[in-house]
Enzyme design. Structure first.
Site, PDB file in Angstrom:
ATOM      1  N   ASP A  81      37.409  50.622 113.389  1.00 39.05           N
ATOM      2  CA  ASP A  81      37.287  49.107 113.455  1.00 39.05           C
ATOM      3  C   ASP A  81      38.663  48.546 113.380  1.00 39.05           C
ATOM      4  O   ASP A  81      39.151  49.085 112.333  1.00 39.05           O
ATOM      5  CB  ASP A  81      36.126  48.745 112.591  1.00 39.05           C
ATOM      6  CG  ASP A  81      35.580  47.437 112.790  1.00 39.05           C
ATOM      7  OD1 ASP A  81      35.928  46.936 113.917  1.00 39.05           O
ATOM      8  OD2 ASP A  81      35.216  46.696 111.653  1.00 39.05           O
ATOM      9  N   HIS A  82      39.091  47.550 113.635  1.00 40.48           N
ATOM     10  CA  HIS A  82      40.251  46.746 113.762  1.00 40.48           C
ATOM     11  C   HIS A  82      41.588  47.386 113.067  1.00 40.48           C
ATOM     12  O   HIS A  82      42.003  47.088 111.980  1.00 40.48           O
ATOM     13  CB  HIS A  82      39.866  45.827 112.307  1.00 40.48           C
ATOM     14  CG  HIS A  82      39.086  44.644 112.774  1.00 40.48           C
ATOM     15  ND1 HIS A  82      39.585  43.503 113.447  1.00 40.48           N
ATOM     16  CD2 HIS A  82      37.677  44.294 112.783  1.00 40.48           C
ATOM     17  CE1 HIS A  82      38.701  42.715 113.641  1.00 40.48           C
ATOM     18  NE2 HIS A  82      37.357  43.256 113.226  1.00 40.48           N
ATOM     19  N   HIS A 207      31.739  39.864 116.277  1.00 38.22           N
ATOM     20  CA  HIS A 207      32.248  40.481 115.177  1.00 38.22           C
ATOM     21  C   HIS A 207      31.679  39.544 114.123  1.00 38.22           C
ATOM     22  O   HIS A 207      31.091  38.191 114.564  1.00 38.22           O
ATOM     23  CB  HIS A 207      33.725  40.381 114.799  1.00 38.22           C
ATOM     24  CG  HIS A 207      34.490  41.758 115.679  1.00 38.22           C
ATOM     25  ND1 HIS A 207      35.073  42.642 114.901  1.00 38.22           N
ATOM     26  CD2 HIS A 207      34.688  42.058 116.648  1.00 38.22           C
ATOM     27  CE1 HIS A 207      35.309  43.706 115.586  1.00 38.22           C
ATOM     28  NE2 HIS A 207      35.208  43.123 116.944  1.00 38.22           N
ATOM     29  N   THR A 210      26.710  39.704 110.333  1.00 40.93           N
ATOM     30  CA  THR A 210      25.935  39.297 109.269  1.00 40.93           C
ATOM     31  C   THR A 210      25.885  37.859 109.340  1.00 40.93           C
ATOM     32  O   THR A 210      24.761  37.273 108.993  1.00 40.93           O
ATOM     33  CB  THR A 210      26.833  39.715 107.956  1.00 40.93           C
ATOM     34  OG1 THR A 210      26.954  41.145 108.132  1.00 40.93           O
ATOM     35  CG2 THR A 210      26.083  39.370 106.738  1.00 40.93           C
ATOM     36  N   ASN A 229      28.527  43.873 116.042  1.00 40.66           N
ATOM     37  CA  ASN A 229      28.919  44.583 114.797  1.00 40.66           C
ATOM     38  C   ASN A 229      28.143  43.899 113.516  1.00 40.66           C
ATOM     39  O   ASN A 229      28.189  42.428 113.180  1.00 40.66           O
ATOM     40  CB  ASN A 229      30.489  44.129 114.621  1.00 40.66           C
ATOM     41  CG  ASN A 229      31.450  44.678 115.418  1.00 40.66           C
ATOM     42  OD1 ASN A 229      31.016  45.526 116.153  1.00 40.66           O
ATOM     43  ND2 ASN A 229      32.701  44.603 115.146  1.00 40.66           N
ATOM     44  N   THR A 232      28.648  43.554 106.638  1.00 39.65           N
ATOM     45  CA  THR A 232      28.501  43.146 105.182  1.00 39.65           C
ATOM     46  C   THR A 232      27.091  43.052 104.562  1.00 39.65           C
ATOM     47  O   THR A 232      26.921  43.547 103.560  1.00 39.65           O
ATOM     48  CB  THR A 232      29.226  41.520 105.290  1.00 39.65           C
ATOM     49  OG1 THR A 232      30.515  41.486 105.467  1.00 39.65           O
ATOM     50  CG2 THR A 232      29.153  41.048 103.706  1.00 39.65           C
TER      51      THR A 232
HETATM   52  P1  13P Z   1      30.226  41.483 109.124  1.00 40.92           P
HETATM   53  O1  13P Z   1      30.660  42.368 107.998  1.00 40.92           O
HETATM   54  O2  13P Z   1      30.490  39.996 108.668  1.00 40.92           O
HETATM   55  O3  13P Z   1      28.920  41.833 109.398  1.00 40.92           O
HETATM   56  O4  13P Z   1      31.323  41.897 110.254  1.00 40.92           O
HETATM   57  C1  13P Z   1      31.413  43.034 110.683  1.00 40.92           C
HETATM   58  C2  13P Z   1      32.662  43.386 111.720  1.00 40.92           C
HETATM   59  O5  13P Z   1      32.658  42.453 112.423  1.00 40.92           O
HETATM   60  C3  13P Z   1      33.226  44.340 111.600  1.00 40.92           C
HETATM   61  O6  13P Z   1      34.485  44.392 112.344  1.00 40.92           O
END
Ligand code: 13P
Length: 288
Positions: A81-82, A207, A210, A229, A232
């Site tokens: 991720d990222h 993204h 949450t 995604n 959190t």
């Molecule tokens: P959240 O942690 O806000 O659910 O986002 C997850 C995410 O997008 C990881 O790249």
């Protein structure tokens, strides 16, 4: 089967659903994450940040995810991720991650294209998939804060050029979501999503899942969101559960008493999310 982002998003496209991409923060929670997908009959994307991959070890992470995919007979894609650094991306792909995100969203448009394309060229040679990003997603991610003021929504005018020039397999878009938003919910810009989806059939990625209202899921899925995604919400609930258990459990009792309930809390959230991601009340193909 241990598989790729490209494969699982194709399944999502065929079934008009989305695939949950859940952030794993440690190895402890991983078996229950994959068993959640098995119980729901869905593929799953397990993703780690670069820092978590380094903490666990890229090759260890791959070995465990691959083994669980085989043992549980679940389609599992393992995604970085990222990532912003080519060395981290190379390490993930060489270690066996089946997918990476190159996040060039903070770069000027042309530079984002050039760097994303270089990642795609490397990844595709080995059969790994690549997610790119256009626009900036708000919130905090691994301690880096993106101010509301710096947030740039994805421009539909840029999407086609970006997708064609880079060859990405999926595209993360900024339509009002924020990373790490767990105390409130966001207003997602559905009209903007529709405009973006009109210009491309690339699998789109949400993204900051949450902070997205569950009632918005069907509209998002019906308009091309194929990777969703969630990080959190899992982290917060694993930690809450573990904290309570650690507070109550004598120090000489097995760690299982503290960790298993936290893993099961994560499993239940994932099962609930996948149930919604399957989008069962929608037609298989949305009328254009
Ligand atoms: P959240 O942690 O806000 O659910 O986002 C997850 C995410 O997008 C990881 O790249």
């Amino acid at each position: 089967m241990y598989t790729t982002l490209k494969e699982v998003t194709q399944t999502a496209e065929n079934l008009n659903m989305t695939i949950g991409a859940f952030n794993a923060h440690n190895l402890e929670m991983l078996p229950e994450m994959i068993r959640a997908a098995k119980e729901m009959g869905s593929p799953i994307i397990i993703q780690t940040s670069v820092d978590t991959a380094k903490y666990i070890g890229f090759r260890v992470m791959v070995a465990v995810a691959r083994q669980l995919a085989e043992d549980e007979m679940v389609d599992v894609a393992l995604h970085l991720d990222h990532a912003k650094n080519f060395d981290d991306i190379k390490e993930a792909i060489d270690s066996g991650y089946t997918s990476v995100m190159y996040d060039g969203s903070q770069l000027p448009f042309k530079e984002n294209i050039a760097k994303t394309r270089a990642v795609v060229q490397y990844a595709h040679k080995i059969g790994a998939s690549v997610e790119g990003e256009l626009g900036t997603i708000g919130g905090t991610e691994e301690g880096i804060h993106v101010d509301e003021i710096d947030k740039i929504y994805t421009s539909p005018d840029d999407v086609l050029e970006f997708v064609e020039e880079t060859g990405v397999d999926a595209l993360a878009i900024a339509i009002g979501t924020n990373h790490g938003q767990f105390k409130s919910k966001t207003e997602v810009n559905i009209p903007l999503l529709k405009e973006i989806h009109k210009v491309t059939d690339i699998p789109l990625v949400i993204h900051g899942g949450t902070g997205v209202k569950e009632e918005d899921y069907p509209e998002l899925i019906n308009n091309g969101i194929r990777k969703f995604n969630v990080g959190t919400e899992l982290l917060v609930n694993w930690t809450k559960e573990a904290k309570e258990c650690f507070a109550e459990t004598p120090v000489n009792k097995s760690l299982r008493h503290n960790v298993i309930p936290a893993n099961l809390a994560v499993k239940e959230i994932i099962k609930h999310k996948i149930g919604l991601f399957m989008n069962v009340n929608s037609p298989l193909k949305v009328a254009q």
